[in-house]
Design a protein around this motif. Structure first.
Motif, PDB file in Angstrom:
ATOM      1  N   MET A   1       0.850  -1.173   0.000  1.00  0.00           N
ATOM      2  CA  MET A   1       0.000   0.000   0.000  1.00  0.00           C
ATOM      3  C   MET A   1       0.894   1.233   0.000  1.00  0.00           C
ATOM      4  SD  MET A   1      -2.966   1.007   2.716  1.00  0.00           S
ATOM      5  CE  MET A   1      -1.992   1.045   4.191  1.00  0.00           C
ATOM      6  N   TYR A  29      -6.096   2.668  13.963  1.00  0.00           N
ATOM      7  CA  TYR A  29      -6.915   2.514  12.757  1.00  0.00           C
ATOM      8  C   TYR A  29      -6.207   3.143  11.557  1.00  0.00           C
ATOM      9  CZ  TYR A  29     -10.382   1.493  16.305  1.00  0.00           C
ATOM     10  OH  TYR A  29     -11.042   0.941  17.371  1.00  0.00           O
ATOM     11  N   PRO A  30      -5.090   2.566  11.130  1.00  0.00           N
ATOM     12  CA  PRO A  30      -4.311   3.183  10.043  1.00  0.00           C
ATOM     13  C   PRO A  30      -5.049   3.247   8.710  1.00  0.00           C
ATOM     14  CG  PRO A  30      -3.473   0.995  10.551  1.00  0.00           C
ATOM     15  CD  PRO A  30      -4.483   1.332  11.604  1.00  0.00           C
ATOM     16  N   TYR A  31      -6.106   2.429   8.554  1.00  0.00           N
ATOM     17  CA  TYR A  31      -6.861   2.480   7.302  1.00  0.00           C
ATOM     18  C   TYR A  31      -7.536   3.840   7.095  1.00  0.00           C
ATOM     19  CZ  TYR A  31     -10.928   1.475  10.237  1.00  0.00           C
ATOM     20  OH  TYR A  31     -11.896   1.515  11.205  1.00  0.00           O
ATOM     21  N   VAL A  34      -6.247   5.979   4.201  1.00  0.00           N
ATOM     22  CA  VAL A  34      -6.513   5.700   2.787  1.00  0.00           C
ATOM     23  C   VAL A  34      -7.804   6.332   2.292  1.00  0.00           C
ATOM     24  CG1 VAL A  34      -5.176   3.562   2.790  1.00  0.00           C
ATOM     25  CG2 VAL A  34      -7.634   3.473   3.163  1.00  0.00           C
ATOM     26  N   TYR A  35      -8.668   6.773   3.224  1.00  0.00           N
ATOM     27  CA  TYR A  35      -9.906   7.424   2.799  1.00  0.00           C
ATOM     28  C   TYR A  35      -9.594   8.768   2.162  1.00  0.00           C
ATOM     29  CZ  TYR A  35     -12.507   4.064   5.656  1.00  0.00           C
ATOM     30  OH  TYR A  35     -13.039   2.930   6.192  1.00  0.00           O
ATOM     31  N   HIS A  68     -16.049   4.179   8.460  1.00  0.00           N
ATOM     32  CA  HIS A  68     -16.007   2.772   8.064  1.00  0.00           C
ATOM     33  C   HIS A  68     -17.299   2.313   7.372  1.00  0.00           C
ATOM     34  CE1 HIS A  68     -14.105  -1.099   8.121  1.00  0.00           C
ATOM     35  NE2 HIS A  68     -15.151  -1.647   8.688  1.00  0.00           N
TER      36      HIS A  68
END
Length: 101
Positions: A1, A29-31, A34-35, A68
């Motif tokens: 990524m 919450y490293p995701y 990507v948002y 989310h």
């Protein structure tokens, strides 16, 4: 990524400064990084800010769960459900209001 340093910086700045999330929460919450700031984070945050300012939502909103949600679920739960009662939610979601107004 792969995420550009600039994108990480911009998203982190927004999450920390505008939403007041703690670094420890973001690191869990490293995701979140990507948002899209323009397509997801700011519009959803603006909708929540409008609903909170009208007393519809609690000020202790869990932004992690809000980001989310699928697009469809978010629209159903926060925009469509309240758009007649608070027309500003549609405007906020479409980016027609500045975050924080």
């Amino acid at each position: 990524m792969r995420i550009s340093k600039d994108k990480i910086r911009r998203v982190m700045d927004f999450l920390l400064k505008e939403l007041g999330l703690r670094l420890s929460i973001i690191s869990c919450y490293p995701y979140l990084l990507v948002y899209s700031l323009e397509k997801t984070i700011i519009p959803r945050s603006s909708v929540i800010r409008v609903l909170t300012s009208h007393g519809i939502l609690n000020k202790d909103v869990n932004f992690i769960s809000i980001f989310h949600l699928s697009e469809k679920k978010f629209l159903e739960k926060y925009v469509i459900k309240y758009q007649e009662m608070v027309p500003q939610v549609s405007q906020a979601y479409q980016g027609k209001t500045v975050f924080g107004d």
